[in-house]
Design a protein around this motif. Structure first.
Motif, PDB file in Angstrom:
ATOM      1  N   UNK A   1      -2.690   5.728   1.085  1.00 19.91           N
ATOM      2  CA  UNK A   1      -1.311   5.422   0.691  1.00 19.91           C
ATOM      3  C   UNK A   1      -0.960   3.947   0.898  1.00 19.91           C
ATOM      4  N   UNK A   2      -1.940   3.148   1.309  1.00 23.58           N
ATOM      5  CA  UNK A   2      -1.744   1.707   1.474  1.00 23.58           C
ATOM      6  C   UNK A   2      -2.577   0.963   0.429  1.00 23.58           C
ATOM      7  N   UNK A   3      -1.978  -0.002  -0.242  1.00 27.01           N
ATOM      8  CA  UNK A   3      -2.664  -0.772  -1.282  1.00 27.01           C
ATOM      9  C   UNK A   3      -2.492  -2.255  -1.009  1.00 27.01           C
ATOM     10  N   UNK A   4      -3.591  -3.001  -1.014  1.00 29.68           N
ATOM     11  CA  UNK A   4      -3.516  -4.448  -0.809  1.00 29.68           C
ATOM     12  C   UNK A   4      -3.013  -5.122  -2.079  1.00 29.68           C
ATOM     13  N   UNK A   5      -2.005  -5.970  -1.922  1.00 28.91           N
ATOM     14  CA  UNK A   5      -1.477  -6.759  -3.044  1.00 28.91           C
ATOM     15  C   UNK A   5      -1.119  -8.131  -2.494  1.00 28.91           C
ATOM     16  N   UNK A   6      -2.070  -9.046  -2.553  1.00 27.93           N
ATOM     17  CA  UNK A   6      -1.886 -10.380  -1.990  1.00 27.93           C
ATOM     18  C   UNK A   6      -2.061 -11.431  -3.079  1.00 27.93           C
ATOM     19  N   UNK A   7      -2.004 -12.707  -2.688  1.00 31.93           N
ATOM     20  CA  UNK A   7      -1.990 -13.777  -3.697  1.00 31.93           C
ATOM     21  C   UNK A   7      -3.262 -13.826  -4.532  1.00 31.93           C
ATOM     22  N   UNK A   8      -4.370 -13.281  -4.017  1.00 33.57           N
ATOM     23  CA  UNK A   8      -5.636 -13.363  -4.743  1.00 33.57           C
ATOM     24  C   UNK A   8      -5.860 -12.189  -5.696  1.00 33.57           C
ATOM     25  N   UNK A   9      -5.123 -11.108  -5.506  1.00 36.54           N
ATOM     26  CA  UNK A   9      -5.368  -9.935  -6.371  1.00 36.54           C
ATOM     27  C   UNK A   9      -4.083  -9.333  -6.929  1.00 36.54           C
ATOM     28  N   UNK A  10      -2.977 -10.073  -6.861  1.00 34.77           N
ATOM     29  CA  UNK A  10      -1.679  -9.482  -7.181  1.00 34.77           C
ATOM     30  C   UNK A  10      -1.605  -8.967  -8.614  1.00 34.77           C
ATOM     31  N   UNK A  11      -2.179  -9.700  -9.569  1.00 35.66           N
ATOM     32  CA  UNK A  11      -2.129  -9.246 -10.961  1.00 35.66           C
ATOM     33  C   UNK A  11      -2.886  -7.927 -11.129  1.00 35.66           C
ATOM     34  N   UNK A  12      -4.054  -7.818 -10.514  1.00 33.68           N
ATOM     35  CA  UNK A  12      -4.832  -6.578 -10.587  1.00 33.68           C
ATOM     36  C   UNK A  12      -4.143  -5.447  -9.836  1.00 33.68           C
ATOM     37  N   UNK A  13      -3.617  -5.778  -8.642  1.00 36.53           N
ATOM     38  CA  UNK A  13      -2.943  -4.752  -7.844  1.00 36.53           C
ATOM     39  C   UNK A  13      -1.705  -4.219  -8.554  1.00 36.53           C
ATOM     40  N   UNK A  14      -1.054  -5.081  -9.341  1.00 35.67           N
ATOM     41  CA  UNK A  14       0.144  -4.648 -10.059  1.00 35.67           C
ATOM     42  C   UNK A  14      -0.181  -3.487 -10.996  1.00 35.67           C
ATOM     43  N   UNK A  15      -1.366  -3.492 -11.585  1.00 34.53           N
ATOM     44  CA  UNK A  15      -1.736  -2.405 -12.491  1.00 34.53           C
ATOM     45  C   UNK A  15      -1.885  -1.087 -11.736  1.00 34.53           C
ATOM     46  N   UNK A  16      -2.397  -1.159 -10.508  1.00 35.93           N
ATOM     47  CA  UNK A  16      -2.513   0.045  -9.668  1.00 35.93           C
ATOM     48  C   UNK A  16      -1.135   0.577  -9.315  1.00 35.93           C
ATOM     49  N   UNK A  17      -0.221  -0.342  -8.975  1.00 31.82           N
ATOM     50  CA  UNK A  17       1.145   0.071  -8.653  1.00 31.82           C
ATOM     51  C   UNK A  17       1.817   0.665  -9.883  1.00 31.82           C
ATOM     52  N   UNK A  18       1.635   0.041 -11.048  1.00 33.85           N
ATOM     53  CA  UNK A  18       2.246   0.555 -12.276  1.00 33.85           C
ATOM     54  C   UNK A  18       1.747   1.962 -12.601  1.00 33.85           C
ATOM     55  N   UNK A  19       0.491   2.217 -12.325  1.00 29.56           N
ATOM     56  CA  UNK A  19      -0.052   3.558 -12.577  1.00 29.56           C
ATOM     57  C   UNK A  19       0.667   4.594 -11.723  1.00 29.56           C
ATOM     58  N   UNK A  20       0.959   4.244 -10.486  1.00 27.99           N
ATOM     59  CA  UNK A  20       1.694   5.165  -9.614  1.00 27.99           C
ATOM     60  C   UNK A  20       3.138   5.334 -10.092  1.00 27.99           C
ATOM     61  N   UNK A  21       3.757   4.247 -10.516  1.00 28.31           N
ATOM     62  CA  UNK A  21       5.128   4.343 -11.021  1.00 28.31           C
ATOM     63  C   UNK A  21       5.184   5.220 -12.273  1.00 28.31           C
ATOM     64  N   UNK A  22       4.190   5.124 -13.110  1.00 28.09           N
ATOM     65  CA  UNK A  22       4.131   5.947 -14.314  1.00 28.09           C
ATOM     66  C   UNK A  22       4.039   7.436 -13.980  1.00 28.09           C
ATOM     67  N   UNK A  23       3.527   7.743 -12.806  1.00 35.87           N
ATOM     68  CA  UNK A  23       3.455   9.130 -12.340  1.00 35.87           C
ATOM     69  C   UNK A  23       4.751   9.583 -11.672  1.00 35.87           C
ATOM     70  N   UNK A  24       5.747   8.691 -11.640  1.00 37.96           N
ATOM     71  CA  UNK A  24       7.033   9.034 -11.044  1.00 37.96           C
ATOM     72  C   UNK A  24       7.107   8.775  -9.553  1.00 37.96           C
ATOM     73  N   UNK A  25       6.141   8.065  -8.998  1.00 38.43           N
ATOM     74  CA  UNK A  25       6.125   7.820  -7.560  1.00 38.43           C
ATOM     75  C   UNK A  25       7.063   6.675  -7.181  1.00 38.43           C
ATOM     76  N   UNK A  26       7.495   6.706  -5.921  1.00 40.13           N
ATOM     77  CA  UNK A  26       8.206   5.571  -5.328  1.00 40.13           C
ATOM     78  C   UNK A  26       7.170   4.740  -4.573  1.00 40.13           C
ATOM     79  N   UNK A  27       7.192   3.432  -4.792  1.00 40.11           N
ATOM     80  CA  UNK A  27       6.263   2.535  -4.120  1.00 40.11           C
ATOM     81  C   UNK A  27       7.057   1.418  -3.455  1.00 40.11           C
ATOM     82  N   UNK A  28       6.756   1.171  -2.180  1.00 45.20           N
ATOM     83  CA  UNK A  28       7.370   0.043  -1.474  1.00 45.20           C
ATOM     84  C   UNK A  28       6.408  -1.132  -1.495  1.00 45.20           C
ATOM     85  N   UNK A  29       6.968  -2.342  -1.516  1.00 39.34           N
ATOM     86  CA  UNK A  29       6.132  -3.527  -1.336  1.00 39.34           C
ATOM     87  C   UNK A  29       6.659  -4.329  -0.148  1.00 39.34           C
ATOM     88  N   UNK A  30       5.754  -4.690   0.779  1.00 40.17           N
ATOM     89  CA  UNK A  30       6.104  -5.549   1.913  1.00 40.17           C
ATOM     90  C   UNK A  30       5.083  -6.679   1.994  1.00 40.17           C
TER      91      UNK A  30
END
Length: 301
Positions: A70-99
């Motif tokens: 349930x934890x996903x790395x999204x930092x300055x070096x992979x943020x564009x790629x990580x965004x696609x993983x987050x979008x996939x979860x949002x498309x499933x109706x999930x709530x995702x927090x970013x810190x």
């Protein structure tokens, strides 16, 4: 106790599904977490974060430890790629927090590209405000409450580029907020010394056990740092105070005195700025002082 208080305070609000929650976290003091942030960090299906180990430790401190999946790395070096993983979860109706690791995401921290991707995908983005070194430093700088400020974050690391940035800063009459790391603070102090007597408020290790806050003249920054070995340790937020207002040159006053009797104040100031090349805000302040005097003289005539 804290989690129960968070639930009681925040649970009545609506938290949409298929949404990205941008959550501010403490910049050093764990007690600075918001109740709504705690509630959302319990509620979401996953947490995207700058550093999974750091965030897991943070969550554990609040009794919110999560399975690794349930934890996903999204930092300055992979943020564009990580965004696609987050979008996939949002498309499933999930709530995702970013810190991010500390403070408010997207302010000299990752998060902006993730937010932009979520918005572009048509998903809600919900901000949860909280700790920020920017507003923390400004709140103790003691500058006027109507003073404008600009956030510049980290200046360039290369000496020439950094000096050029300081020259631009010198010409800016607003307060300027800067951030700096311990291994570069001495170089920044030497560059800022060019600002002479302009005050700078230094916030070191803000909110932490060894917090230190001081206001010194820019030219004294290098010696202030050198006075104690501990002063080059920790994270820094600095506020360069607004440049002191300077009296308009005699030629500027002459132009204003000619224009004010004939034109509305704002129009006179605009034309005076175009004629003299002086900043409009400085001329406006001069015009406000001149106008009552000229009105009084006109009334006597």
């Amino acid at each position: 106790m804290a989690l129960r208080a968070a639930h009681e305070a925040a649970a009545t609000q609506h938290y949409p599904q298929a949404a990205l929650y941008v959550v501010a976290t403490p910049i050093g003091n764990l007690a600075d977490i918001g109740l709504r942030a705690l509630h959302v960090l319990q509620l979401v299906d996953a947490v995207a974060c700058e550093d999974t180990r750091h965030t897991q430790s943070l969550l554990r401190a609040y009794g919110l430890e999560r399975p690794g999946a349930q934890l996903m790395a999204a930092h300055q070096h992979n943020e564009a790629e990580a965004a696609q993983t987050v979008l996939a979860r949002l498309q499933q109706g999930q709530r995702v927090a970013y810190v991010s690791d500390a403070g408010t995401p997207a302010l000299s921290d990752p998060g902006a590209r993730l937010v932009a991707a979520a918005r572009a995908g048509g998903f809600a983005v919900v901000p949860l405000p909280g700790a920020s070194s920017v507003t923390t430093a400004l709140s103790v700088a003691g500058i006027a409450d109507d003073a404008a400020f600009v956030f510049m974050g980290f200046l360039p690391s290369k000496a020439g580029e950094r000096d050029a940035a300081v020259q631009a800063l010198e010409a800016d009459p607003r307060a300027v907020v800067l951030l700096e790391a311990p291994h570069r603070i001495e170089a920044l102090a030497r560059a800022l010394a060019a600002l002479g007597a302009r005050p700078v408020t230094v916030g070191r290790e803000l909110t932490k056990q060894f917090e230190e806050i001081a206001t010194v003249a820019a030219q004294e920054l290098p010696s202030w740092l050198a006075a104690q070995a501990t002063r080059t340790r920790g994270e820094f937020a600095l506020v360069v105070h607004p440049a002191p207002a300077q009296a308009a040159p005699q030629e500027d006053l002459r132009v204003l005195k000619l224009l004010l009797p004939e034109l509305p104040l704002k129009t006179a100031v605009r034309l005076a700025a175009e004629i003299t090349g002086q900043p409009r805000n400085a001329l406006y302040a001069q015009a406000l002082r001149l106008k009552p005097q000229q009105d009084e003289e006109a009334g006597e005539n």
